[in-house]
Each structure stands twice: as structure tokens, then as C-alpha cells.
Write a protein that holds these residues in place. Sequence first.
Motif, PDB file in Angstrom:
ATOM      1  N   PRO A  22       0.814  -1.230   0.000  1.00 49.61           N
ATOM      2  CA  PRO A  22       0.000   0.000   0.000  1.00 49.61           C
ATOM      3  C   PRO A  22       0.845   1.276   0.000  1.00 49.61           C
ATOM      4  N   GLU A  23       2.016   1.221   0.695  1.00 54.43           N
ATOM      5  CA  GLU A  23       2.868   2.432   0.749  1.00 54.43           C
ATOM      6  C   GLU A  23       3.390   2.842  -0.636  1.00 54.43           C
ATOM      7  N   ASN A  24       3.441   1.868  -1.573  1.00 52.45           N
ATOM      8  CA  ASN A  24       3.879   2.194  -2.942  1.00 52.45           C
ATOM      9  C   ASN A  24       2.769   2.845  -3.762  1.00 52.45           C
ATOM     10  N   LEU A  25       1.556   2.805  -3.239  1.00 53.59           N
ATOM     11  CA  LEU A  25       0.399   3.310  -3.994  1.00 53.59           C
ATOM     12  C   LEU A  25      -0.083   4.676  -3.500  1.00 53.59           C
ATOM     13  N   VAL A  26       0.230   4.975  -2.242  1.00 54.42           N
ATOM     14  CA  VAL A  26      -0.308   6.186  -1.605  1.00 54.42           C
ATOM     15  C   VAL A  26      -0.051   7.451  -2.407  1.00 54.42           C
ATOM     16  N   LYS A  27       1.186   7.601  -2.920  1.00 51.79           N
ATOM     17  CA  LYS A  27       1.535   8.859  -3.608  1.00 51.79           C
ATOM     18  C   LYS A  27       0.887   8.987  -4.990  1.00 51.79           C
ATOM     19  N   SER A  28       0.255   7.904  -5.455  1.00 55.80           N
ATOM     20  CA  SER A  28      -0.464   7.977  -6.734  1.00 55.80           C
ATOM     21  C   SER A  28      -1.952   8.244  -6.527  1.00 55.80           C
ATOM     22  N   ILE A  29      -2.325   8.457  -5.258  1.00 57.63           N
ATOM     23  CA  ILE A  29      -3.720   8.775  -4.924  1.00 57.63           C
ATOM     24  C   ILE A  29      -3.773  10.255  -4.548  1.00 57.63           C
ATOM     25  N   CYS A  30      -4.420  11.047  -5.379  1.00 50.92           N
ATOM     26  CA  CYS A  30      -4.410  12.506  -5.174  1.00 50.92           C
ATOM     27  C   CYS A  30      -5.818  13.045  -4.943  1.00 50.92           C
ATOM     28  N   ALA A  31      -5.900  14.091  -4.125  1.00 49.90           N
ATOM     29  CA  ALA A  31      -7.180  14.790  -3.932  1.00 49.90           C
ATOM     30  C   ALA A  31      -7.534  15.499  -5.241  1.00 49.90           C
ATOM     31  N   VAL A  32      -8.795  15.455  -5.596  1.00 50.95           N
ATOM     32  CA  VAL A  32      -9.248  16.039  -6.869  1.00 50.95           C
ATOM     33  C   VAL A  32      -9.438  17.552  -6.705  1.00 50.95           C
ATOM     34  N   PRO A  33      -8.839  18.362  -7.588  1.00 48.56           N
ATOM     35  CA  PRO A  33      -9.036  19.819  -7.490  1.00 48.56           C
ATOM     36  C   PRO A  33     -10.507  20.187  -7.671  1.00 48.56           C
ATOM     37  N   VAL A  34     -10.966  21.161  -6.912  1.00 45.94           N
ATOM     38  CA  VAL A  34     -12.343  21.644  -7.010  1.00 45.94           C
ATOM     39  C   VAL A  34     -12.475  22.499  -8.266  1.00 45.94           C
ATOM     40  N   THR A  35     -13.518  22.257  -9.042  1.00 46.31           N
ATOM     41  CA  THR A  35     -13.745  23.044 -10.268  1.00 46.31           C
ATOM     42  C   THR A  35     -15.109  23.726 -10.213  1.00 46.31           C
ATOM     43  N   LYS A  36     -15.357  24.590 -11.182  1.00 47.77           N
ATOM     44  CA  LYS A  36     -16.642  25.311 -11.235  1.00 47.77           C
ATOM     45  C   LYS A  36     -17.791  24.394 -11.627  1.00 47.77           C
ATOM     46  N   LYS A  37     -17.442  23.217 -12.152  1.00 49.19           N
ATOM     47  CA  LYS A  37     -18.487  22.285 -12.605  1.00 49.19           C
ATOM     48  C   LYS A  37     -19.297  21.712 -11.439  1.00 49.19           C
ATOM     49  N   GLY A  38     -18.794  21.927 -10.243  1.00 46.15           N
ATOM     50  CA  GLY A  38     -19.533  21.436  -9.086  1.00 46.15           C
ATOM     51  C   GLY A  38     -18.899  20.202  -8.494  1.00 46.15           C
ATOM     52  N   GLN A  39     -19.683  19.427  -7.781  1.00 38.85           N
ATOM     53  CA  GLN A  39     -19.144  18.309  -7.016  1.00 38.85           C
ATOM     54  C   GLN A  39     -18.581  17.204  -7.916  1.00 38.85           C
ATOM     55  N   ALA A  41     -15.591  13.616  -7.556  1.00 39.65           N
ATOM     56  CA  ALA A  41     -15.014  12.667  -6.596  1.00 39.65           C
ATOM     57  C   ALA A  41     -14.010  13.399  -5.708  1.00 39.65           C
ATOM     58  N   ASP A  42     -13.623  12.753  -4.610  1.00 35.64           N
ATOM     59  CA  ASP A  42     -12.675  13.384  -3.672  1.00 35.64           C
ATOM     60  C   ASP A  42     -11.230  13.013  -3.996  1.00 35.64           C
ATOM     61  N   PHE A  43     -11.018  11.754  -4.424  1.00 33.36           N
ATOM     62  CA  PHE A  43      -9.663  11.289  -4.732  1.00 33.36           C
ATOM     63  C   PHE A  43      -9.644  10.586  -6.077  1.00 33.36           C
ATOM     64  N   GLN A  44      -8.482  10.593  -6.718  1.00 30.39           N
ATOM     65  CA  GLN A  44      -8.322   9.806  -7.947  1.00 30.39           C
ATOM     66  C   GLN A  44      -7.000   9.058  -7.890  1.00 30.39           C
ATOM     67  N   PHE A  45      -7.046   7.824  -8.412  1.00 28.23           N
ATOM     68  CA  PHE A  45      -5.847   6.991  -8.484  1.00 28.23           C
ATOM     69  C   PHE A  45      -5.421   6.910  -9.945  1.00 28.23           C
ATOM     70  N   PHE A  46      -4.160   7.265 -10.217  1.00 27.83           N
ATOM     71  CA  PHE A  46      -3.645   7.260 -11.582  1.00 27.83           C
ATOM     72  C   PHE A  46      -3.125   5.858 -11.928  1.00 27.83           C
ATOM     73  N   VAL A  47      -3.851   5.177 -12.781  1.00 30.66           N
ATOM     74  CA  VAL A  47      -3.533   3.784 -13.113  1.00 30.66           C
ATOM     75  C   VAL A  47      -2.184   3.680 -13.823  1.00 30.66           C
ATOM     76  N   SER A  48      -1.832   4.698 -14.599  1.00 30.89           N
ATOM     77  CA  SER A  48      -0.551   4.659 -15.337  1.00 30.89           C
ATOM     78  C   SER A  48       0.638   4.521 -14.392  1.00 30.89           C
ATOM     79  N   SER A  49       0.462   4.924 -13.110  1.00 29.05           N
ATOM     80  CA  SER A  49       1.579   4.865 -12.154  1.00 29.05           C
ATOM     81  C   SER A  49       1.972   3.433 -11.813  1.00 29.05           C
ATOM     82  N   VAL A  50       1.068   2.468 -12.050  1.00 28.66           N
ATOM     83  CA  VAL A  50       1.400   1.079 -11.713  1.00 28.66           C
ATOM     84  C   VAL A  50       1.637   0.220 -12.960  1.00 28.66           C
TER      85      VAL A  50
END
Length: 578
Positions: A22-39, A41-50
Motif C-alpha cells: 500500500p505504501e507504494n500506492l499512496v503517492k499515486s492517490i491525489c485529492a481532486v481539485p475543485v472546479t466550477k463544474k460542481g461536485q 469525486a474526492d480522490f483519484q488513483f492514476f492507473v498509469s503509475s502502476v
Amino acid sequence: MAACRFRRSIAAQLSRILEMPPENLVKSICAVPVTKKGQAADFQFFVSSVIDANSSDDSRPDIQLQTQRLAKELKCDAVVSEINTGEGTVNFTINRELLAKTVLQQVFEDGSQYGIKSELFSGLPKRKILIEFSSPNIAKKFHVGHLRSTIIGNYIANLSEAIGHHVTRMNYLGDWGMQFGLLGAGFQRFGSEEKLKSNPLQHLFEVYVQVNKASEEDENIKKLAQDFFRKLEAHEEQAVSLWQHFRDVSIEEYIRTYKRLGVCFDEYSGESFYQEKSQEILKMLDSKGLLKKTKEGTGIVYLSEKGSPLAVMRSDGTSLYLTRDLAAAIDRMDKCNPDTMIYVTDKSQISHFQQVFQILKLLGYEWTERCQHVPFGRVQGMKTRKGEVVFLEDVLDEACSMVLEKSASAKTTKECEDPLETAERIGLAALIVQDFKGLLSSDYQFSWDRVLQSRGDTGVFLQYTHARLHSLEEMCGRIDQVSHMNPACLQDPQAISLIQHLLRYDEILCQSSQDHQPKHIVNYLLKLSHLAAAAHKMLPVKGSVPELAEARLCLFQAVRSILANGMKLLGITPVNRM
């Protein structure tokens, strides 16, 4: 930290499916920037990192397929309430009440450490960092050209200290060189002890302008200047005494200016400290066969076979700026042994520091890899309303007086205990934010109108937001803990957007600490202030039922806390009333 708890929970689930720690995956999980489009997801995992980094571009379309497969295998639980996919990302929505409760609880518990008590920094080795910044030339008024070095160096030092490094702040004064030969000769001819006592730097500036002009018309003055500098290098008492007087009055005046900027130094050094040690550098270069001499007797060094020669010694044997910088670097490493040594100067000195580092390598110093130059661009058009040549004190006075003028004409101005100090803090915030909004290496055009706007992306807007939220606390009372707060009361889109933005703070600090760019923090705080303004409008505290009022007050108090923390890292003192 709240974000860490959620990242770890997501990483644990991903770990079972991907069969990776799990420690190898944590840094590829990022909080999603807030946009004007509204609500979103809160986090996204970048699959390309693995996916295997060596895979060819032809296999890139497979990422989306693998993203969808991975999302299907993941399950919602007590933490994650929704899972979907984006372009190459698996997106996670956290249970809404858990999100609100956890984030606010963490902000209240961690206080000034929120964002820093993050696993993004936990594995970080604590280092000794020496930062050289500001570095004005003595016997000259503090020019605006040194403002950028001062506030940038201060920000790097603040952030480095906050994340646990041991920082030494060094001011390396320009207090040696031929210009002091010129000033010494000039003072003997045009100087006045009386004027030196009443307004030291202004008088020395006037003398310097006068002697420069005179030296263009009279060759004899150039000879007198060379003679005075030779006397300085030979430590002749009268010359050294006059130079020391110039240095002392300069530092006294600089300290007053630094106090206004909220900047302090651990050490004042200067080129003069290395006049003798630079002779040792010349001997080292000579012993390694690197020092050559021209017909005129100038000492030169070749960095490569085809390169141009670099002067390291005058024909009369006196030292140069380059030689003194070499001696200073070696001396600092010997005395302090920092893990990182950072120089903050404008980008016109890029080639100078490349030369310094190259010569140190030629001399066999492996620690040169630990030296780093942080260059910055020029400020264009920074003048007072009178259009005068600009000294920093004039700019600070101008910012302060313009803030006072605007406050006097504003309808919403609150009474302050010390209007002058408040105006000074607002003016400085305006200057710092204007400076930090873009890439440090970029030049930018200064504009008083833009810098002092209260509604735009300015330091005034940050201060206004902080004061407004502080006023809300004064009016409705401060919350000491969030254990009784009902998170169900914070499900409005404006509240969720603020909470999502608070989730990203540790990532922003991490990014800023890695590339030394304050724009990440500035843009984060500006966004936070805009989101707070929208929420303040739509989510009233006063007049709401107690449970709702308490939850909203908790949220606004958390926002003000993070806003204050971020501003302090940038070198801005938040104001409570304006």
C-alpha cells in the motif's frame, strides 16, 4: 492527517487487487481539485503509475481498459461511498459525513501543523539547509531589486523550517570590491560627516552618484579609487575604518527595513570576509595547474578546452567577486556542512553560479552537488506615484499610504487598534502575492491598480477574507472542538467544495517544497478565499438553528486557520480587522 487516512484506506483496497504494498500506492492517490463544474469525486488513483514504465506508447490505450477492470474489482465500504472511472483514473467519493467530520477534526487537532503532519512528509529526512538571500550592497539604499530575493528566500526558509528542516538564513552583503574604492575616494572628496549621521544611506548614494560622474570626466579619480581599494586590501587603518563605518550604518538601516518586511537573519556575512581566503583559492587553482595569467597579469581559468577564459584575479593581485564566492562556499561547507546550500538571486546570475559550481568541481569538491541556485525574474515598472527611482522603503510607504486612502473611503472599514500597522501588513501582503502568483523565473509588470484590488486575486483579498472570517468568530463565538458538530449539516455544495479543497493542502505544500515555487500556495489560498466567499454568502451562521450554525462556524473557523497558516508561510502576517 485526514487526507492520509483516506489515502491509506483506498491504498489498502488497491493493494489487495494489484498485489503491491500500500505504501507504494499512496503517492499515486491525489485529492481532486475543485472546479466550477460542481461536485466531483474526492480522490483519484492514476492507473498509469502502476503500469510498467517501459511499456511502449502503442500500449497506452490499454490503460483505460485496465482502469475499468480495476474499478469493477473495487468495492464501496464504510469509507468509500462511490467508485467510478475517468481518463486513466479510478475516482473515489468518500462517505460525505465521514469526510466533513474527519477533515474538520484534523484541522482543529493539528492547528498550524495541518498539512505538514502528512505521510507525504513522513519519510522525508530532516536536513540542514543554508539559504543565502537578500544580499544588498552596503552603502546603498535598499533597492526594490533586492525585494524579490528577500521575500523568496524568506518563503523558502519558512516552508523548509515548517516541514522540519534546520535552516540557517544568511545575508551575504555586497561589502567589498572596486566600488568601495570609488566610494572611499568619493567620500574623501565629496563627503560630509554631518550628512552621514543624519541620513547615512541617502548621503552615501549621493556621494556615489557624484564620484561616478566625476570619474567619467577625470582619469585621476579612477586612480584614486584603485589606490583606496588597494589600501583596503592591504588593511590600512584609515581606509578600513571608513569602510567599516559605511558597513555599520548600512546594516543598521537594513535591519529597520527587514523588520518592516517581517524578515530576520541568523547570520550577516559579506564578501569582505573572504578577501584573504580568496588568495588561498588562487593558490589552490595554481597548485592544480588551473590558474593561468594573461600578458597584463590577470589571473584566468578555463572551464573547458574550447571555452572562454574566466577572470579570477585582477592584474594587481586583488580578488574578484567570483573568487570571493568560491571562498565563501568552501568556508560555509567547512563550518556548517549543510545538506543543501541555496542561493536566491536574479536570473542574470545564472551563468555566474554555473561557473562557481564548475570551478568547485574542478577543485575536487564533491559536495558541489548539494549547491543550488534559485533564480528569479525582474520586476518591471515598479515606481512610486511620483515616478521616482525606486527604493524599497518608498514602495512600502506607498503601499501603506494607498491602503490607508482606500480604507478611509471604504464604507465597510472596521476600526483598527493600529491603522498604520494594519495598512503596512495589507500593503506587504499585496506586494508579496503580486510577486508570487507566477513562476519565479518570469519577469512581471508591476501595477499599483492591480496589486491593491480588494476583489481580485490579490493579497488584499486574502487579508480581507481572513479579517471577515475572524469577524464572524468574534460575532458568533469560537469553537474549541468539533466532537459535537453534526456533519450532516455540512452537505451543501458550497460546504463540500470547501472541505474538498482543504483535503489538498498537504499536496500543495509538498509540491511547493519540491520546486521552491510559492505560486502553488498562493493559488491554493486564493481559491480557498473565493470558495469561502461563496460559502459565506450561501451558508449564514447568524440566524440559523444552533446545530446548523455550529457546523458552519466550525467550517469557517477551519478555513480561516488554513488561510492564516498558508499566509504565514509566504511571509504575510494575517490581519483581524480591516
